[in-house]
Motif scaffolding. Structure first.
Motif, mmCIF file in Angstrom:
data_model
loop_
_atom_site.group_PDB
_atom_site.id
_atom_site.type_symbol
_atom_site.label_atom_id
_atom_site.label_comp_id
_atom_site.label_asym_id
_atom_site.label_seq_id
_atom_site.Cartn_x
_atom_site.Cartn_y
_atom_site.Cartn_z
ATOM 1 N N VAL A 8 30.715 41.840 35.196
ATOM 2 C CA VAL A 8 31.660 40.668 34.746
ATOM 3 C C VAL A 8 32.140 41.045 33.254
ATOM 4 O O VAL A 8 31.214 41.331 32.369
ATOM 5 N N VAL A 9 33.085 40.951 32.817
ATOM 6 C CA VAL A 9 33.874 41.280 31.578
ATOM 7 C C VAL A 9 34.403 39.720 30.959
ATOM 8 O O VAL A 9 35.302 39.241 31.635
ATOM 9 N N VAL A 10 33.874 39.116 29.956
ATOM 10 C CA VAL A 10 34.057 38.064 29.497
ATOM 11 C C VAL A 10 34.818 38.596 27.936
ATOM 12 O O VAL A 10 34.412 39.155 27.129
ATOM 13 N N CYS A 11 35.968 37.968 27.858
ATOM 14 C CA CYS A 11 36.783 38.460 26.688
ATOM 15 C C CYS A 11 37.760 37.253 26.328
ATOM 16 O O CYS A 11 37.977 36.216 26.985
ATOM 17 N N SER A 12 38.350 37.148 24.951
ATOM 18 C CA SER A 12 39.184 36.095 24.607
ATOM 19 C C SER A 12 40.288 36.736 23.650
ATOM 20 O O SER A 12 40.501 36.245 22.622
ATOM 21 N N LEU A 20 35.839 39.604 37.058
ATOM 22 C CA LEU A 20 35.040 40.273 37.723
ATOM 23 C C LEU A 20 35.872 41.605 38.012
ATOM 24 O O LEU A 20 36.757 41.846 38.454
ATOM 25 N N LYS A 21 34.667 42.810 37.914
ATOM 26 C CA LYS A 21 35.227 44.075 38.145
ATOM 27 C C LYS A 21 34.411 44.837 39.314
ATOM 28 O O LYS A 21 33.159 44.919 38.791
ATOM 29 N N LEU A 22 35.106 45.250 40.347
ATOM 30 C CA LEU A 22 34.143 45.857 41.233
ATOM 31 C C LEU A 22 34.431 47.349 41.392
ATOM 32 O O LEU A 22 35.634 47.638 41.264
ATOM 33 N N THR A 23 33.689 48.312 41.641
ATOM 34 C CA THR A 23 33.877 49.554 41.501
ATOM 35 C C THR A 23 33.293 50.285 42.944
ATOM 36 O O THR A 23 31.863 50.062 42.942
ATOM 37 N N THR A 24 33.994 51.006 43.726
ATOM 38 C CA THR A 24 33.225 51.661 44.778
ATOM 39 C C THR A 24 32.788 52.990 44.762
ATOM 40 O O THR A 24 33.134 53.460 43.720
ATOM 41 N N GLU A 25 32.058 53.415 45.472
ATOM 42 C CA GLU A 25 31.152 54.593 45.328
ATOM 43 C C GLU A 25 32.385 55.994 45.357
ATOM 44 O O GLU A 25 32.325 56.815 44.533
ATOM 45 N N SER A 26 33.712 55.584 45.916
ATOM 46 C CA SER A 26 34.775 56.567 45.796
ATOM 47 C C SER A 26 35.602 56.328 44.228
ATOM 48 O O SER A 26 36.409 56.890 44.359
ATOM 49 N N GLY A 27 35.050 55.384 43.800
ATOM 50 C CA GLY A 27 35.859 55.079 42.671
ATOM 51 C C GLY A 27 37.154 54.075 42.449
ATOM 52 O O GLY A 27 37.818 53.843 41.234
ATOM 53 N N LEU A 28 37.104 53.511 43.681
ATOM 54 C CA LEU A 28 38.240 52.348 43.797
ATOM 55 C C LEU A 28 37.700 51.259 42.885
ATOM 56 O O LEU A 28 36.748 50.906 42.990
ATOM 57 N N THR A 29 38.417 50.455 42.142
ATOM 58 C CA THR A 29 38.320 49.183 41.402
ATOM 59 C C THR A 29 39.051 48.167 41.914
ATOM 60 O O THR A 29 40.085 48.357 42.141
ATOM 61 N N GLY A 30 38.349 47.013 41.651
ATOM 62 C CA GLY A 30 39.087 45.532 42.081
ATOM 63 C C GLY A 30 38.822 44.660 41.122
ATOM 64 O O GLY A 30 37.691 44.711 40.398
ATOM 65 N N LEU A 31 39.731 43.897 40.757
ATOM 66 C CA LEU A 31 39.501 42.867 39.740
ATOM 67 C C LEU A 31 39.600 41.371 40.446
ATOM 68 O O LEU A 31 40.451 41.138 41.125
#
Ligand code: CS2
Ligand code: MG
Length: 402
Positions: A8-12, A20-31
């Protein structure tokens, strides 16, 4: 396609966002956007402390199964915090699936159902003259639909009056500010405002207005009836909609189109409003209503009853939510309109996105996934700052809906 990391990235950058940032074992990311204005850290904790540990090791391809696992598996269902968290997970998984398939998410949702996404901007002013000037400015920029709000004579603060020309941020740093409110003064003023906009700028654009949950059903019915000749695209949030059947009274008295839903978090909040055709537009957002997966269910129900979508798109929804909304909007059959409150340059720098405005429409772009990248290094320069939405009190001091 296992999930290797869930964070989780909290910023302002101009205002608070939770991502929320998800990363798969193959390096794909999702927000996924997990921003709940004024209660941001509750969703950040729900994700960090209770959901993220469950996601690591799960197959990122199983979007529906993950949705059901998080919804039914929590036991305690629904509510803005839970559904915002589930919405962020769902959105991030659709982002990953699009990248894995090498397609923009709208292609996975059935492809284009229209050429572009019609949007509306937010024009406001301290008085009628300023509001008309702001509306004309939006029209000159190519907007085909404009929401108009203005200060109410005699009231220090009014809902929806921005501090800047193209940007509106309702949350205040620190603790909640308190605004005085008078429904009587508002009801005396709103028709004059909207009639003046029409008489000055004509009828060749969509005109919208937001009453922001502040009227009783009978007051709402009267305003809707009074405004029928203004030919509004919609009157939004005329009355609090927890009591869905109260809209029967409003509907009985006016043909002005009605929109509600930005504070809803599931299909259960709006199923009666839709099935009884008490509204014309459902305003639920991807972020607050359980993600793309659940919002598609709401849209499918709405389609049966001639109700169209009008997704919430305020600045407190991040560019990740806006992008996801545009992929949804482009593909859903009963699309109505998309709210488009522009973000600040700081926000756009942290959330680099593909969507772009052209001639009154937004386009999500052709990048695989959602088309948004989060610059985590830049985000780290903008730490969370406590902020709350205002609290409204009527002139005798009674707390009222803000
Ligand atoms: C408003 C929102 O955009 C709208 O229609 O109702 O700006 C709302 O006030 C904010 O999203 C609250 O955080
Ligand atoms: Mg609103």
């Amino acid at each position: 396609m296992r999930i290797r990391e869930a964070k989780v990235v909290v910023c302002s950058p101009g205002r608070n966002f939770v991502t929320l940032k998800l990363t798969t074992e193959s390096g794909l990311t999702g927000l996924g956007d997990a921003t709940l204005n004024g209660r941001e850290l509750a969703v950040a904790s729900y994700l960090e402390d209770h959901v993220c540990p469950l996601l690591v090791g799960r197959d990122a391809a199983r979007i529906e199964d993950t949705w059901q696992y998080l919804y039914r598996g929590a036991y305690w269902r629904r509510g803005p915090v839970t559904m915002n968290a589930i919405g962020a997970v769902d959105t991030a998984l659709w982002d990953i699936k699009g990248k894995a398939a090498g397609m923009p998410v709208y292609q996975l949702l059935g492809g284009r159902a229209r050429d572009g996404v019609l949007v509306y901007g937010h024009a406001s002013g301290r008085d009628i003259a300023e509001a008309i000037e702001a509306t004309a400015s939006y029209l000159s920029k190519g907007y085909r639909a404009v929401r108009v709000q203005a200060g109410v004579p005699g009231l220090q603060d009014a809902y929806g009056v921005g501090k800047g020309a193209m940007f509106y941020e309702p949350a205040d740093p620190g603790f909640p500010s308190e605004h005085a409110w008078s429904t009587e003064q508002y009801l005396r003023f709103a028709p004059t405002l909207l009639e003046s906009v029409r008489s000055e700028l004509g009828f060749d654009f969509h005109l919208l207005h937001d009453a922001h949950h502040r009227l009783t059903p009978i007051q709402a019915a009267g305003l809707g009836k009074r405004l029928e000749d203004v030919s509004l695209f919609w009157l939004e949030d005329l009355a609090p909609a927890e009591l869905q059947e109260s809209f029967r009274l409003i509907r009985h008295h006016t043909t002005t189109p009605l929109a509600v839903g930005e504070v809803f978090d599931s299909i259960w909040d709006c199923k009666d409003l839709i099935a009884e055709q008490l509204i014309d537009y459902i305003r639920c957002s991807v972020a607050h209503t359980g993600g793309i997966t659940h919002l598609r269910r709401i849209a499918s129900l709405a389609d049966l009853y001639h109700v169209r979508t009008g997704c919430h798109g305020a600045t407190d929804l991040s560019p990740v939510c806006m992008a996801a909304a545009l992929h949804f909007d482009l593909s859903v059959p009963n699309f109505g309109i998309q709210e488009y409150m522009r973000h600040t340059e700081e926000t756009d720098a942290v959330f680099r996105h593909q969507y772009a405005f052209e001639d009154g429409y937004l386009h999500p772009g052709e990048e695989p996934g959602l088309g948004v990248e989060l610059d985590e290094q830049l985000a780290a320069r903008y730490p969370y700052e406590r902020a709350y939405l205002p609290v409204t009190r009527t002139l005798d001091g009674t707390v009222h809906s803000w």
